[in-house]
Design a protein around this motif. Structure first.
Motif, PDB file in Angstrom:
ATOM      1  N   ALA A   1     -50.587 -27.508  -2.756  1.00  8.62           N
ATOM      2  CA  ALA A   1     -50.113 -28.805  -3.164  1.00  8.62           C
ATOM      3  C   ALA A   1     -50.259 -29.055  -4.302  1.00  8.62           C
ATOM      4  O   ALA A   1     -50.283 -30.027  -5.092  1.00  8.62           O
ATOM      5  N   ASN A   2     -50.856 -27.973  -5.146  1.00 10.37           N
ATOM      6  CA  ASN A   2     -50.981 -28.048  -6.726  1.00 10.37           C
ATOM      7  C   ASN A   2     -50.126 -26.982  -7.422  1.00 10.37           C
ATOM      8  O   ASN A   2     -49.602 -26.016  -6.689  1.00 10.37           O
TER       9      ASN A   2
ATOM     10  N   ARG B   1     -24.813 -11.699   3.020  1.00  6.96           N
ATOM     11  CA  ARG B   1     -25.931 -10.737   2.125  1.00  6.96           C
ATOM     12  C   ARG B   1     -26.344 -11.798   1.008  1.00  6.96           C
ATOM     13  O   ARG B   1     -27.456 -11.910   0.456  1.00  6.96           O
ATOM     14  N   ASP B   2     -25.382 -12.389   0.367  1.00 11.57           N
ATOM     15  CA  ASP B   2     -25.485 -13.401  -0.744  1.00 11.57           C
ATOM     16  C   ASP B   2     -26.416 -14.428  -0.236  1.00 11.57           C
ATOM     17  O   ASP B   2     -27.303 -15.013  -0.956  1.00 11.57           O
ATOM     18  N   GLY B   3     -26.187 -14.999   1.053  1.00 15.01           N
ATOM     19  CA  GLY B   3     -26.976 -16.211   1.496  1.00 15.01           C
ATOM     20  C   GLY B   3     -28.437 -15.736   1.799  1.00 15.01           C
ATOM     21  O   GLY B   3     -29.346 -16.581   1.453  1.00 15.01           O
ATOM     22  N   VAL B   4     -28.789 -14.411   2.240  1.00 18.33           N
ATOM     23  CA  VAL B   4     -29.891 -13.923   2.374  1.00 18.33           C
ATOM     24  C   VAL B   4     -30.759 -13.822   1.072  1.00 18.33           C
ATOM     25  O   VAL B   4     -31.860 -14.302   0.997  1.00 18.33           O
ATOM     26  N   ILE B   5     -30.156 -13.454   0.173  1.00 23.76           N
ATOM     27  CA  ILE B   5     -30.693 -13.180  -1.285  1.00 23.76           C
ATOM     28  C   ILE B   5     -30.940 -14.509  -1.877  1.00 23.76           C
ATOM     29  O   ILE B   5     -31.903 -14.453  -2.538  1.00 23.76           O
ATOM     30  N   LEU B   6     -30.167 -15.497  -1.650  1.00 21.55           N
ATOM     31  CA  LEU B   6     -30.249 -16.829  -2.194  1.00 21.55           C
ATOM     32  C   LEU B   6     -31.309 -17.359  -1.443  1.00 21.55           C
ATOM     33  O   LEU B   6     -32.283 -18.002  -2.154  1.00 21.55           O
ATOM     34  N   GLY B   7     -31.676 -17.170  -0.431  1.00 19.66           N
ATOM     35  CA  GLY B   7     -32.891 -17.808   0.444  1.00 19.66           C
ATOM     36  C   GLY B   7     -34.116 -17.158   0.010  1.00 19.66           C
ATOM     37  O   GLY B   7     -35.142 -17.755  -0.300  1.00 19.66           O
ATOM     38  N   VAL B   8     -34.044 -16.057  -0.421  1.00 19.61           N
ATOM     39  CA  VAL B   8     -35.447 -15.165  -1.038  1.00 19.61           C
ATOM     40  C   VAL B   8     -35.751 -15.815  -2.257  1.00 19.61           C
ATOM     41  O   VAL B   8     -36.850 -15.946  -2.547  1.00 19.61           O
ATOM     42  N   LEU B   9     -34.660 -16.080  -2.810  1.00 16.62           N
ATOM     43  CA  LEU B   9     -34.741 -16.436  -4.525  1.00 16.62           C
ATOM     44  C   LEU B   9     -35.294 -17.810  -4.514  1.00 16.62           C
ATOM     45  O   LEU B   9     -36.194 -18.219  -5.156  1.00 16.62           O
ATOM     46  N   ILE B  10     -34.823 -18.898  -3.516  1.00 19.02           N
ATOM     47  CA  ILE B  10     -35.470 -20.088  -3.305  1.00 19.02           C
ATOM     48  C   ILE B  10     -36.734 -19.995  -3.140  1.00 19.02           C
ATOM     49  O   ILE B  10     -37.740 -20.978  -3.378  1.00 19.02           O
ATOM     50  N   ALA B  11     -36.893 -19.200  -1.906  1.00 17.40           N
ATOM     51  CA  ALA B  11     -38.311 -19.139  -1.494  1.00 17.40           C
ATOM     52  C   ALA B  11     -39.322 -18.982  -2.436  1.00 17.40           C
ATOM     53  O   ALA B  11     -40.547 -19.331  -2.790  1.00 17.40           O
TER      54      ALA B  11
ATOM     55  N   PHE C   1     -42.773 -20.901  -4.789  1.00 16.87           N
ATOM     56  CA  PHE C   1     -44.216 -20.392  -5.339  1.00 16.87           C
ATOM     57  C   PHE C   1     -44.091 -20.319  -6.717  1.00 16.87           C
ATOM     58  O   PHE C   1     -45.299 -19.786  -7.119  1.00 16.87           O
ATOM     59  N   LEU C   2     -43.250 -20.617  -7.437  1.00 23.37           N
ATOM     60  CA  LEU C   2     -43.196 -20.848  -8.751  1.00 23.37           C
ATOM     61  C   LEU C   2     -43.303 -22.191  -9.355  1.00 23.37           C
ATOM     62  O   LEU C   2     -43.948 -22.620 -10.603  1.00 23.37           O
ATOM     63  N   GLY C   3     -42.603 -23.079  -8.723  1.00 25.22           N
ATOM     64  CA  GLY C   3     -42.721 -24.407  -9.169  1.00 25.22           C
ATOM     65  C   GLY C   3     -41.659 -25.307  -8.447  1.00 25.22           C
ATOM     66  O   GLY C   3     -40.278 -25.176  -8.574  1.00 25.22           O
ATOM     67  N   GLU C   4     -42.061 -25.981  -7.439  1.00 26.22           N
ATOM     68  CA  GLU C   4     -41.307 -27.150  -6.751  1.00 26.22           C
ATOM     69  C   GLU C   4     -40.482 -27.795  -7.590  1.00 26.22           C
ATOM     70  O   GLU C   4     -39.298 -28.339  -6.959  1.00 26.22           O
ATOM     71  N   GLU C   5     -41.187 -28.415  -8.424  1.00 28.52           N
ATOM     72  CA  GLU C   5     -40.546 -29.728  -9.138  1.00 28.52           C
ATOM     73  C   GLU C   5     -39.325 -29.181 -10.001  1.00 28.52           C
ATOM     74  O   GLU C   5     -38.337 -29.579 -10.111  1.00 28.52           O
ATOM     75  N   VAL C   6     -39.511 -27.909 -10.578  1.00 28.90           N
ATOM     76  CA  VAL C   6     -38.121 -27.347 -11.311  1.00 28.90           C
ATOM     77  C   VAL C   6     -36.975 -27.073 -10.084  1.00 28.90           C
ATOM     78  O   VAL C   6     -35.854 -27.239 -10.837  1.00 28.90           O
TER      79      VAL C   6
END
Length: 573
Positions: A89-90, A190-200, A204-209
């Protein structure tokens, strides 16, 4: 090598060499921005970032510590003892703090801090360059112009003082690239799966961005759909696949973030909209900026979220009019207008005066997740939209025939007039005070048992988190009460920086802030004993401090005489 094969390889080699050249240039620019920090990363501190460097170095340290000791990277009791801190949460940036844990363990969190910030600027610039050069413009020089603005625009440089989660945004261009491929009906699954991995990973880098980017993309997508009316099924199906993959990867961590121990509902903050003047002014660290003027129009040096300068604002308006027949231009202009309007907050402010006019943020702030965002940060959404407009315009002129020479000169002058004043000056850094020997030499071990707390006087908070550095230099061998983090407050579990302070912590902070020694009686001494028991403390320590004399008198009245050891005063309790 056959001539045909050689002819096909040479263009790829040239492009690869050009890409490497631009990557080197982006890295050089990032190093220049952080030149004062790199003078001595182990000792230097970005002073315009307040206490945030102490906090971020602690985040990097605690992640590496938890991994080394086989503990969860999502929670710790090293701050806010004994309740602990929900790290998910931080803004711990587990997407980098975990893979960079070996660097942190080998060279310390200051090295990780410098690498993340510098690499974040350079890597983000290259990611934007890659997207622009592969998907949006034909000339690499035009792509580089857009990429430099994306990574080194005034709002980004402002956050570069203290907020790596706003500097490390290299995943966002990759997300946009996958959306472009979905729009072009490529391999949807394929592109949907890769997009999902990128969003996930971005979670873990920054939810606000991610929230800011999603808002900008939604505005662009709506505008593009209205203007071009493209088929939407491939994008909808691909995004649905991406959402499924993202939830499978990040879902458990998100559940812990929102329902786990020390979770909170939303982050409390007051109105923080941009003054309209800030949109056309220059940031404090811009070449044409004035720190005093910029400071009067922003919360602090790390929140100068607009400050595009009047030449760029005029240029962007002109580019939208000139290039309006290009399908992406009007939607990009809509993103700039909407994001800028959101950033003005619930009430529009003109040159420091409240106008009485309600902004669109009055409605947006009531939506889930949006209520936790500082609205002035929505001006950051303008940055990539402006950058694409700059790149498209530059591409048009660079690729023109000799008849385009006058236009090329005019645009070059306009770009120089708009962008040169925004060039960033190196961020300010200074040597931090040395950590007392009591911590660096392990003398604290004589006073604090395993699993118990050491209480700095006063406990760390957002105003002074120096004790977090002391804890790092002691190998995170003891816990601290309270601290600098985001946690729940009150029955509604609203997020605040720190926690509800205990009375003794408030008393010591009042001394720190005012320099006034309070009257100490039996009630204050009983309360101090109760607070120390609540914190499960073994000792109280007073380190070097500008109010050391006043704090020493207060602690002596509370706890009796202390003794000096290793550069600090210590009370065993």
């Amino acid at each position: 090598m056959p001539s045909a094969r050689r002819a096909s390889v040479i263009p790829h080699l040239r492009r690869g060499c050009a890409d490497l050249g631009f990557a080197a240039a982006f890295l050089a620019l990032a190093v220049l921005v952080y030149a004062h920090l790199w003078a001595d990363p182990a000792r230097r501190y970005l002073i315009e970032g307040g206490q945030d460097q102490n906090q971020w170095e602690w985040f990097f340290s605690v992640t590496a510590h938890n991994l080394l000791n086989g503990e969860s990277p999502l929670f710790t009791t090293l701050q806010n003892h004994p309740l602990g801190v929900n790290l998910m949460a931080n803004t711990v940036m587990l997407g980098l703090s975990i893979p960079l844990a070996p660097l942190t363990l080998a060279f310390g969190p200051s090295a990780t801090w410098a690498v993340v910030l510098t690499g974040g600027l350079a890597g983000s610039a290259f990611a934007w360059y890659w997207l622009l050069s592969r998907q949006l413009v034909a000339t690499r020089a035009a792509a580089a112009i857009g990429a430099v603005f994306c990574a080194f625009a005034p709002p980004i440089v402002s956050h570069a003082n203290a907020h790596p989660n706003f500097v490390v945004v290299f995943v966002i261009p990759l997300v946009i690239h996958r959306l472009v491929l979905l729009h072009r009906h490529r391999r949807i699954l394929r592109d949907g799966v890769i997009l999902g991995v990128l969003i996930a990973y971005q979670i873990f880098l920054g939810e606000e961005v991610l929230l800011l980017a999603a808002t900008g993309l939604a505005v662009f997508g709506l505008g593009y759909a209205l203007a071009v009316r493209p088929p939407t099924r491939p994008v909808v199906v691909g995004v649905a696949v991406a959402a499924t993959v993202c939830l499978a990867l990040a879902g458990p961590a998100l559940v812990f973030q929102f329902t786990g121990p020390q979770s909170y509902a939303s982050l409390i903050h007051g109105p923080a909209g941009n003054d309209v003047r800030a949109l056309v002014s220059f940031a404090g660290r811009s070449l044409a900026g004035d720190a005093t003027v910029a400071g009067s129009l922003s919360l602090n040096p790390t929140e100068q979220n607009a400050f595009f300068g009047w030449p760029l604002v005029i240029l962007v308006i002109g580019l939208v009019v000139w290039l309006r027949r290009v399908p992406v231009v009007i939607p990009l202009g809509a993103v700039v207008v909407v994001a800028a309007a959101f950033s003005l907050g619930p009430e529009i402010i003109f040159y420091g005066e409240k106008s009485g006019l309600a902004g669109p943020w009055e409605v947006m702030s009531r939506l889930p997740m949006f209520e936790s965002v500082l609205e002035s940060r929505f001006a950051i959404v303008c940055v990539p939209a402006m950058a694409v407009l700059l790149a498209v315009a530059a591409d048009r002129v660079i690729a023109a025939s000799w008849r385009g020479a006058p236009a090329r000169v005019l645009l070059g002058l306009a770009l120089a007039e708009a962008l040169v004043p925004l060039a960033p000056k190196p961020l300010v850094a200074a040597d931090r005070p040395a950590t007392p020997e009591f911590f660096t030499a392990g003398l604290w071990r004589r006073h604090v048992r395993e699993g118990r707390a050491l209480v700095p006087a006063p406990p760390p908070d957002a105003a002074d988190a120096t004790a977090l550095r002391w804890q790092i230099d002691a190998g995170l061998g003891f816990s601290l009460p309270e601290g600098y983090f985001v946690g729940p407050y009150g029955p509604d579990r609203q997020g605040v920086y720190g926690t509800a302070p205990r009375p003794t912590a408030s008393l010591l902070r009042d001394v720190r802030d005012s320099g006034q020694v309070p009257s100490i009686g039996a009630a204050e001494r009983r309360q101090a004993r109760a607070d120390l028991a609540y914190w499960r403390a073994d000792a109280v320590v007073l380190g070097p401090h500008q109010r050391q004399a006043e704090l020493l008198r207060t602690l002596t009245d509370l706890l009796g005489p202390g003794r000096q050891e290793g550069g600090v005063w210590i009370w065993d309790v």
